[in-house]
Design a protein around this motif. Structure first.
Motif, mmCIF file in Angstrom:
data_model
loop_
_atom_site.group_PDB
_atom_site.id
_atom_site.type_symbol
_atom_site.label_atom_id
_atom_site.label_comp_id
_atom_site.label_asym_id
_atom_site.label_seq_id
_atom_site.Cartn_x
_atom_site.Cartn_y
_atom_site.Cartn_z
ATOM 1 N N HIS A 172 -5.751 -3.861 -3.426
ATOM 2 C CA HIS A 172 -7.110 -3.304 -3.349
ATOM 3 C C HIS A 172 -7.426 -2.878 -1.913
ATOM 4 C CE1 HIS A 172 -11.407 -2.915 -4.295
ATOM 5 N NE2 HIS A 172 -11.632 -3.563 -3.157
ATOM 6 N N GLU A 173 -7.060 -3.707 -0.946
ATOM 7 C CA GLU A 173 -7.334 -3.379 0.457
ATOM 8 C C GLU A 173 -6.527 -2.171 0.914
ATOM 9 O OE1 GLU A 173 -8.686 -7.593 2.516
ATOM 10 O OE2 GLU A 173 -6.561 -7.070 2.489
ATOM 11 N N GLU A 174 -5.327 -2.044 0.433
ATOM 12 C CA GLU A 174 -4.489 -0.896 0.813
ATOM 13 C C GLU A 174 -5.080 0.413 0.284
ATOM 14 O OE1 GLU A 174 -0.658 -1.859 -0.702
ATOM 15 O OE2 GLU A 174 -0.142 -3.176 0.997
ATOM 16 N N LEU A 175 -5.737 0.341 -0.880
ATOM 17 C CA LEU A 175 -6.301 1.539 -1.485
ATOM 18 C C LEU A 175 -7.692 1.884 -0.942
ATOM 19 C CD1 LEU A 175 -5.299 0.963 -5.230
ATOM 20 C CD2 LEU A 175 -4.350 2.680 -3.668
ATOM 21 N N PHE A 176 -8.502 0.848 -0.688
ATOM 22 C CA PHE A 176 -9.915 1.089 -0.360
ATOM 23 C C PHE A 176 -10.336 0.562 1.017
ATOM 24 C CE2 PHE A 176 -9.586 0.701 -4.996
ATOM 25 C CZ PHE A 176 -10.060 1.939 -5.375
ATOM 26 N N GLY A 177 -9.419 0.105 1.812
ATOM 27 C CA GLY A 177 -9.785 -0.403 3.135
ATOM 28 C C GLY A 177 -8.560 -0.579 3.997
ATOM 29 N N LYS A 178 -8.587 -1.615 4.811
ATOM 30 C CA LYS A 178 -7.450 -1.927 5.666
ATOM 31 C C LYS A 178 -6.912 -3.299 5.289
ATOM 32 C CE LYS A 178 -9.266 0.636 9.654
ATOM 33 N NZ LYS A 178 -9.713 0.526 11.078
ATOM 34 N N PRO A 179 -5.595 -3.479 5.344
ATOM 35 C CA PRO A 179 -5.019 -4.791 5.049
ATOM 36 C C PRO A 179 -5.601 -5.864 5.978
ATOM 37 C CG PRO A 179 -3.301 -3.125 5.118
ATOM 38 C CD PRO A 179 -4.560 -2.464 5.586
ATOM 39 N N GLY A 180 -6.021 -6.962 5.390
ATOM 40 C CA GLY A 180 -6.578 -8.060 6.184
ATOM 41 C C GLY A 180 -8.077 -7.994 6.389
ATOM 42 N N ASP A 181 -8.739 -6.942 5.865
ATOM 43 C CA ASP A 181 -10.185 -6.794 6.035
ATOM 44 C C ASP A 181 -10.958 -7.978 5.464
ATOM 45 O OD1 ASP A 181 -10.369 -4.551 7.514
ATOM 46 O OD2 ASP A 181 -11.112 -3.239 5.918
ATOM 47 N N HIS A 182 -10.534 -8.437 4.295
ATOM 48 C CA HIS A 182 -11.243 -9.526 3.623
ATOM 49 C C HIS A 182 -11.271 -10.786 4.490
ATOM 50 C CE1 HIS A 182 -12.755 -11.795 0.142
ATOM 51 N NE2 HIS A 182 -11.970 -12.769 0.574
ATOM 52 N N LYS A 183 -10.107 -11.189 4.970
ATOM 53 C CA LYS A 183 -10.023 -12.390 5.801
ATOM 54 C C LYS A 183 -10.754 -12.194 7.123
ATOM 55 C CE LYS A 183 -5.775 -14.406 3.968
ATOM 56 N NZ LYS A 183 -4.401 -14.887 4.293
ATOM 57 N N ARG A 184 -10.678 -10.990 7.673
ATOM 58 C CA ARG A 184 -11.352 -10.734 8.949
ATOM 59 C C ARG A 184 -12.867 -10.876 8.807
ATOM 60 N NH1 ARG A 184 -14.065 -6.693 10.685
ATOM 61 N NH2 ARG A 184 -13.431 -5.339 8.957
ATOM 62 N N ILE A 185 -13.429 -10.272 7.758
ATOM 63 C CA ILE A 185 -14.877 -10.364 7.537
ATOM 64 C C ILE A 185 -15.281 -11.798 7.244
ATOM 65 C CG2 ILE A 185 -16.769 -9.635 6.038
ATOM 66 C CD1 ILE A 185 -15.255 -6.998 5.623
ATOM 67 N N GLN A 186 -14.466 -12.492 6.460
ATOM 68 C CA GLN A 186 -14.764 -13.879 6.111
ATOM 69 C C GLN A 186 -14.799 -14.763 7.356
ATOM 70 O OE1 GLN A 186 -11.889 -15.868 3.496
ATOM 71 N NE2 GLN A 186 -13.607 -16.420 2.170
ATOM 72 N N LYS A 187 -13.839 -14.594 8.235
ATOM 73 C CA LYS A 187 -13.800 -15.379 9.470
ATOM 74 C C LYS A 187 -14.968 -15.023 10.382
ATOM 75 C CE LYS A 187 -8.791 -16.225 9.669
ATOM 76 N NZ LYS A 187 -7.537 -15.950 10.427
ATOM 77 N N SER A 188 -15.307 -13.731 10.431
ATOM 78 C CA SER A 188 -16.425 -13.289 11.272
ATOM 79 C C SER A 188 -17.742 -13.899 10.801
ATOM 80 C CB SER A 188 -16.516 -11.764 11.258
ATOM 81 O OG SER A 188 -17.639 -11.318 11.969
ATOM 82 N N LEU A 189 -17.961 -13.921 9.482
ATOM 83 C CA LEU A 189 -19.176 -14.519 8.926
ATOM 84 C C LEU A 189 -19.227 -16.013 9.206
ATOM 85 C CD1 LEU A 189 -19.251 -12.657 5.498
ATOM 86 C CD2 LEU A 189 -20.960 -12.451 7.297
ATOM 87 N N ARG A 190 -18.101 -16.671 9.003
ATOM 88 C CA ARG A 190 -18.041 -18.118 9.249
ATOM 89 C C ARG A 190 -18.344 -18.434 10.708
ATOM 90 N NH1 ARG A 190 -17.867 -23.262 6.823
ATOM 91 N NH2 ARG A 190 -17.088 -24.670 8.446
ATOM 92 N N LYS A 191 -17.780 -17.662 11.612
ATOM 93 C CA LYS A 191 -17.992 -17.876 13.043
ATOM 94 C C LYS A 191 -19.456 -17.661 13.413
ATOM 95 C CE LYS A 191 -16.193 -16.443 17.564
ATOM 96 N NZ LYS A 191 -15.241 -15.530 18.270
ATOM 97 N N PHE A 192 -20.065 -16.613 12.851
ATOM 98 C CA PHE A 192 -21.468 -16.319 13.145
ATOM 99 C C PHE A 192 -22.368 -17.478 12.750
ATOM 100 C CE2 PHE A 192 -25.599 -14.963 11.565
ATOM 101 C CZ PHE A 192 -26.122 -14.287 12.657
ATOM 102 N N PHE A 193 -22.214 -17.968 11.516
ATOM 103 C CA PHE A 193 -23.107 -19.013 11.041
ATOM 104 C C PHE A 193 -22.787 -20.374 11.659
ATOM 105 C CE2 PHE A 193 -23.957 -15.850 7.707
ATOM 106 C CZ PHE A 193 -25.341 -15.899 7.720
#
Length: 319
Positions: free
Chosen positions: A256-277
């Motif tokens: 899904h990420e290869e077709l509609f985004g960049k590989p690793g986007d999901h984990k990157r956003i998840q880590k960014s959200l966790r770090k923020f909160f």
């Protein structure tokens, strides 16, 4: 979008009881179907030796404002004999008297006379309790109480509550997202998250969000900047929430990420959200570190504001 029923002064107001305190949140939109205005809907009061009280609600604005002012004046009146164990009894008595004298006589002739209260009460902490918590490096706390009203009835709520035209949506989200023994900093984030979604899905609920937090028995308001930053993160979370479901339903997230985004986007956003909160929660805990007891016979008011740029700030008033 869900259509709200009724007429003027529609709203969402919710409360969550948490491990370490409680949180009250509400939107700021006040509407009569043709015009909407920006209006604060939470009013708080702290009285040394007595505790803290926050009042919000939904329904007929003038009635709600009048009863709120009456409750705040009663709570801060040092001439009144106050028993924290009888708070619910007093609230029932005052709501019944107000409804009977101010609402029922006009009910046959006036539409939309009803209101719903959302009230949070936090008993005062003793100096010994504060010192003991400080020695253990913990936030001092006593169990907060959450109450709601509907017409002549007043109910003590468990865990969480919501009132207003967005209450059904809010309760559905809270039932799905709430967890037992939720820490106060996380409960604040959850309250903002629920109001954020209600504002996006229920008509006549919107504009900014006000949040009042009870920590250590003292009511504190979140800054507008902090709430705005959280709402930006909630929008980002919507993306990975869909991807989480897609993955759990058996989808190939990598493909899904290869077709509609960049590989690793999901984990990157998840880590960014966790770090923020994580950082946000840590700042709150530091800000709420126990301080020396405030002298008795001091009244601290958290007044209602009407301008969107104004946040709710405590003021020290002479008794």
């Amino acid at each position: 979008m869900i259509e709200s029923k009724g007429g003027r002064h529609l709203t969402i107001a919710l409360g969550i009881l948490a491990h370490g305190g409680a949180v009250i949140a509400a939107d700021r939109e006040q509407s009569d179907r043709t015009l909407k205005t920006d209006q604060a809907k939470i009013r708080g009061q702290w009285v040394a030796g007595r505790g803290s009280l926050a009042v919000s609600g939904a329904g007929n604005g003038p009635y709600l404002d009048s009863l709120t002012a009456e409750l705040i004046e009663w709570f801060k009146n040092d001439q009144v004999q106050f028993d924290p164990k009888k708070f619910g009894e007093e609230l029932r008595t005052k709501n019944h008297a107000f409804y009977e004298s101010s609402v029922l006589p006009f009910a046959p002739y006036q539409e939309e006379v009803n209101y719903e209260l959302l009230t949070c009460f936090a008993p005062s902490l003793t100096a010994g309790e504060i010192r003991f918590a400080s020695k253990l490096g913990l936030m001092p706390q006593k169990e907060c109480e959450l109450w709601t009203s509907h017409k002549l009835s007043v109910v003590k709520e468990e865990y969480y509550a919501a009132v207003g035209c967005g209450a059904t949506t809010a309760k559905a989200l809270l039932a799905r997202c709430w967890v037992p023994f939720i820490p106060l900093p996380v409960a604040i984030n959850l309250a903002c998250y629920v109001v954020y979604h209600v504002k996006r899905t229920v008509k006549d609920v919107g504009l900014d969000t006000d949040v009042m937090v009870f920590s250590g028995g003292i009511p504190m308001a979140l800054s507008r900047d902090e709430i705005t930053e959280m709402e930006a993160q909630f929008e980002e979370y919507g993306r990975i929430e869909r991807e989480n479901l897609y993955y759990c339903l058996g989808g190939d997230l990598k493909e899904h990420e290869e077709l509609f985004g960049k590989p690793g986007d999901h984990k990157r956003i998840q880590k960014s959200l966790r770090k923020f909160f994580e950082k946000l929660n840590a700042k709150r805990v530091k800000r709420w570190t126990p301080k020396p007891p405030i002298p008795a016979n001091t009244v601290q008011s958290v007044p209602q504001k009407s301008k969107p740029e104004d946040s709710i700030r405590p003021e020290i008033l002479a008794p």
